[in-house]
Design a protein around this motif. Sequence first.
Motif, PDB file in Angstrom:
ATOM      1  N   LEU A   7      47.218  36.935  38.747  1.00 36.09           N
ATOM      2  CA  LEU A   7      46.897  37.342  40.127  1.00 36.09           C
ATOM      3  C   LEU A   7      45.629  38.193  40.179  1.00 36.09           C
ATOM      4  CD1 LEU A   7      50.491  38.009  41.504  1.00 36.09           C
ATOM      5  CD2 LEU A   7      48.992  36.081  42.051  1.00 36.09           C
ATOM      6  N   ARG A   8      45.357  38.929  39.099  1.00 38.69           N
ATOM      7  CA  ARG A   8      44.103  39.697  39.059  1.00 38.69           C
ATOM      8  C   ARG A   8      42.907  38.755  38.985  1.00 38.69           C
ATOM      9  NH1 ARG A   8      43.232  44.461  35.331  1.00 38.69           N
ATOM     10  NH2 ARG A   8      42.034  45.232  37.107  1.00 38.69           N
ATOM     11  N   TYR A   9      43.132  37.540  38.456  1.00 32.77           N
ATOM     12  CA  TYR A   9      42.086  36.517  38.370  1.00 32.77           C
ATOM     13  C   TYR A   9      41.982  35.729  39.693  1.00 32.77           C
ATOM     14  CZ  TYR A   9      40.311  31.839  37.142  1.00 32.77           C
ATOM     15  OH  TYR A   9      39.642  30.646  37.136  1.00 32.77           O
ATOM     16  N   LEU A  10      43.141  35.470  40.283  1.00 30.07           N
ATOM     17  CA  LEU A  10      43.220  34.592  41.451  1.00 30.07           C
ATOM     18  C   LEU A  10      42.818  35.286  42.753  1.00 30.07           C
ATOM     19  CD1 LEU A  10      44.446  31.646  41.720  1.00 30.07           C
ATOM     20  CD2 LEU A  10      46.495  32.793  42.581  1.00 30.07           C
ATOM     21  N   LEU A  11      43.160  36.554  42.906  1.00 32.36           N
ATOM     22  CA  LEU A  11      43.019  37.256  44.191  1.00 32.36           C
ATOM     23  C   LEU A  11      41.802  38.169  44.197  1.00 32.36           C
ATOM     24  CD1 LEU A  11      46.717  38.373  44.880  1.00 32.36           C
ATOM     25  CD2 LEU A  11      45.608  36.201  45.412  1.00 32.36           C
ATOM     26  N   ALA A  12      41.153  38.265  45.345  1.00 34.03           N
ATOM     27  CA  ALA A  12      39.971  39.111  45.469  1.00 34.03           C
ATOM     28  C   ALA A  12      40.341  40.597  45.527  1.00 34.03           C
ATOM     29  CB  ALA A  12      39.176  38.724  46.705  1.00 34.03           C
ATOM     30  N   ASN A  13      41.549  40.903  46.002  1.00 34.16           N
ATOM     31  CA  ASN A  13      42.034  42.279  45.911  1.00 34.16           C
ATOM     32  C   ASN A  13      42.764  42.418  44.569  1.00 34.16           C
ATOM     33  OD1 ASN A  13      42.562  44.919  46.580  1.00 34.16           O
ATOM     34  ND2 ASN A  13      43.353  44.434  48.638  1.00 34.16           N
TER      35      ASN A  13
END
Lengths: 129, 362
Positions: free
Chosen positions: B66-72
């Motif tokens: 999710l740290r890779y996928l999401l801009a936040n």
Amino acid sequence: MSNIPDDFHYTSTHEWVKVDENGVATVGISDHAQEALGDIVFVELPEPGTEIEARAEAAVVESVKAASDIYSPVSGEITQVNEALIDNPQLVNTAPYDDGWIYRMTINDERDLDELLNAEAYAEHCSDE
Amino acid sequence: MGLRTCLFDRHAAAGAKIVDFSGWDMPLHYGSQIEEHNQVRNDAGVFDVSHMTVTDVAGIDAENWLRYLLANDVARLEAPGKALYSLLLNHDGGVVDDLIVYRTEAGYRLVTNCATRRKVLIWLAQNSQGFMVQVEERPNLAMMAVHGPNSIALAHEALGADSTPAVRQLGNFESFEQGGWLVARTGYTGELGLEVILPAERAGPLWDALLAAGVKPAGLGARDTLRLEAGMNLYGQDMDENTSPFSANLGWSVNLRDEERDFLGREAVLQHRRLQQEGELPVLAGLVLEARGVLRSGQPVFTDKGEGVITSGSFSPTLKQSIALARIPWGSESCQVDLRGAMAPLKIVKPGFVRFGKRIFE
């Protein structure tokens, strides 16, 4: 099923007109039209004294959904507008044939009325849409 | 016939005007959109938002993915019960979708839009290679949003005494889980409120209990005017795959603090940020029409710096005048719109018109 009173004339563009014993015509929009438009938020009224042709743009009704032109069902002179709609445009939703009338006018030629739909024909027109 | 949520029969029985919303038969209103809007601003309303897409993420790489996928940055969610708003960006820095991510006991839960469901599920699958994650859509969950100044007080009654202490402790963007339910202080109206995600078979009884407690049903029409007054974007209208977050008033949600974090779209949005600092990127502004009339999505507007376009426009039931979000040239100081042949001036404000029932712009 929407409400379509018998003693009114209707247009295919969903205006109604009712003529009183003095020949004064009152114009508004049908129950079907107000329901399709949703909550009405502004009504742009014509100027009293304006001469208007049948099927010409006479007023504008803006709802949450869309702006809709109101076309005059008959030709004549606008004599009075419903100023209550300025502060309370939702009268068109709650009482389309009554307190939600839009303007009154004289009729140049009563034969214009023959061009309009009666309640039965208008009901059929609505169900075809 | 479209797809139906488990609450459809209740909407129909309540006389809702049902419209197609991205393949779903959803209630537009139950009589008057404006009354429902005012009900939420002044008291409490409930929206069926079960058409939204709920996806659970678990596995040892869940956080890294999710740290890779999401801009936040989900690293900010230090414990279960925290949530944040984020964008999914493509490699060009365009917006694939916007979402809320909840940190849960089992991992993370994403709530994405209904209209983007297929595209987002494919995007998640395509970008999960090399990560040890399980990604599971949860179509058997229902979701409702209870919003308004009295929403939480009335929801206590409907949710039952067991959950009252937990609900009371919730801060904004916080949640708790209980017996397969997730209850969160999140929403899309600019009012106090809860979103409840629960097994579909429990949704009807909760809906009935909320109505019995005095909460009124509200449709998607009111949801749209409420979010517009709150200055919140609608995906597909105020931003899409060709829009930079910096042109959508969403730069704040792109978390660039951790320079080591290499998320999808990072290079592109760094470029967008530079362009914005140079005044080369348009901005999403709020517009207010003082004259009578209603601004509509797609209408052009004319500023001292050039042309712009209204992305969302409507009548604001709270302010009783028309408001809009519009993409206009950076640095614009004055703005006009063509209203039936006459130019009318528009006030330019920060997006955000009403919060907690009150006008918030100067």
